[in-house]
Write an enzyme that holds these catalytic residues in place. Structure first.
Site, PDB file in Angstrom:
ATOM      1  CG  ASN A 142      -1.911   0.760   1.346  1.00  0.00           C
ATOM      2  OD1 ASN A 142      -2.656   0.883   2.237  1.00  0.00           O
ATOM      3  ND2 ASN A 142      -2.219   1.329   0.138  1.00  0.00           N
ATOM      4  CB  CYS A 177      -4.031   5.580   6.137  1.00  0.00           C
ATOM      5  SG  CYS A 177      -3.059   4.400   5.170  1.00  0.00           S
ATOM      6  CG  ASN A 199     -10.616   5.043   7.514  1.00  0.00           C
ATOM      7  OD1 ASN A 199     -10.713   6.299   7.889  1.00  0.00           O
ATOM      8  ND2 ASN A 199      -9.350   4.547   7.035  1.00  0.00           N
ATOM      9  CG  ASN A 227     -12.504   1.579   3.466  1.00  0.00           C
ATOM     10  OD1 ASN A 227     -11.550   1.875   2.530  1.00  0.00           O
ATOM     11  ND2 ASN A 227     -12.738   2.270   4.493  1.00  0.00           N
ATOM     12  CD  GLU A 265      -7.494   2.329   1.031  1.00  0.00           C
ATOM     13  OE1 GLU A 265      -7.148   3.187   1.823  1.00  0.00           O
ATOM     14  OE2 GLU A 265      -6.624   1.484   0.426  1.00  0.00           O
ATOM     15  CB  CYS A 307      -6.944  -1.435   3.274  1.00  0.00           C
ATOM     16  SG  CYS A 307      -7.768  -0.079   4.350  1.00  0.00           S
ATOM     17  CB  THR A 309      -8.300   0.882   8.839  1.00  0.00           C
ATOM     18  OG1 THR A 309      -8.674   1.182   7.519  1.00  0.00           O
ATOM     19  CG2 THR A 309      -7.444   1.987   9.440  1.00  0.00           C
TER      20      THR A 309
END
Length: 326
Positions: A13, A77, A165, A201, A219, A228, A230
């Site tokens: 990522n 993030c 998130n 997400n 995402e 990702c 989270t």
């Protein structure tokens, strides 16, 4: 506008890091969004999943703001936080620090390498909320744990949570991973829709050996991504709630970009997650940006040698997934 940056990644990522602590940058909110859209374009000389702005904090060791490729700002993030943790700790000579994010001040620390000579950091993922209003998800119930959403699928079972998130998670089998259903659902809930007005997400999770899972994530604001942070943390928590893994145990989380580890902690029915993984630098660069023309030029670039070692971790993770039929 001349900008120095570092490109790095956590589990594949990838992000551009811009240091506003050491440099006299003064970006407007519009400029932050425009920089993310311009510099993160995969058809450009840079390309990334987002920009991490590393800023001064009036009460923590540093502050992180995250802008996605579409110019939107993310509240957190996890993979990016590991990179910010490394940058701030190395800048200030620390092994532990606190980073201010949009929703919370989070503890970070340098850890024993997850793979030989792969720089590794642990970051706190919190707060955790199961209230649908915090995602938001418009259903006539307070939370959604291991339940059906007929508007999305007749067969799949979902759990929804914010960390902070918003995440929609389904435990699936290999056949469902390969079916194209995730793409269909993800595009539906991230285009104008009544269920998720702000998007969400979407992760499909496959339980592997004891203590190991695979997570594939679409995402919000990015699309399908190698990993990702989270999402992997939220997915680990959901597997604990379903009895597939145990709270306080290390969970090996495999993804298309490699592997991390998660540990779910419970405190009086509240949860937080430790996310442990690489913080790998790819290169530093200097770019000349003209936002009025929406152009930029890379004036210099210097590679780090860290990716070669990370690729060994990645190869080992991919071999494990292949052996598991993925």
């Amino acid at each position: 506008m001349l900008i120095d940056l570092i490109k790095g990644h956590g589990s594949g990522n990838d992000f551009l890091l811009i240091d506003e602590i050491s440099n006299p940058y003064s970006f407007s909110e519009t400029e932050r969004a425009e920089l993310a859209s311009l510099l993160c374009n995969r058809n450009s000389d840079l390309g990334a999943d987002g920009i991490l702005f590393i800023m001064k904090s009036d009460h923590a060791d540093g502050r992180m703001r995250v802008f996605n490729t579409d110019g939107s700002e993310a509240s957190m993030c996890g993979n990016g936080l590991r990179l910010v943790a490394r940058y701030v700790c190395e800048m200030q000579g620390l092994n532990e620090a606190v980073i201010e994010t949009m929703k919370a001040d989070l503890k970070v620390s340098k850890q024993q390498d997850i793979f030989p000579t792969v720089t590794t950091y642990q970051v706190e993922i919190s707060p955790v909320s199961f209230r649908l209003s915090d995602l938001p998800l418009n259903l006539n119930e307070p939370n959604l744990i291991n339940e059906n959403i007929p508007e999305l699928s007749e067969e799949l079972i979902f759990s929804a949570l914010a960390v902070p998130n918003p995440h929609l998670i389904s435990i699936v089998e290999t056949e469902q991973l390969n079916s194209g259903e995730q793409k269909k659902i993800s595009e539906k809930v991230n285009n104008p829709n009544e269920l998720f007005p702000d998007g969400v997400n979407v992760s499909f999770v496959k339980s592997l050996d004891e203590g190991s899972i695979y997570v594939n994530t679409f995402e919000r604001g990015v699309g399908f991504t190698n990993a990702c942070g989270t999402a992997m943390s939220a997915s680990s928590l959901v597997t604990c709630l379903q009895g597939l893994n145990e709270v306080e145990d290390v969970i090996n989380v495999y993804n298309n970009g490699g592997k991390v580890q998660c540990v779910v902690h419970e405190n009086d029915e509240d949860y937080y997650i430790d996310l442990i993984g690489n913080a790998t630098y790819l290169y530093n660069a200097q770019v000349e940006v003209d936002l009025s023309r929406k152009t930029f030029e890379v004036s210099s670039k210097e590679d780090f040698a860290e990716q070669q070692t990370y690729e060994k971790l990645q190869a080992e993770a991919q071999a494990y997934l292949k052996g598991a039929g993925l």
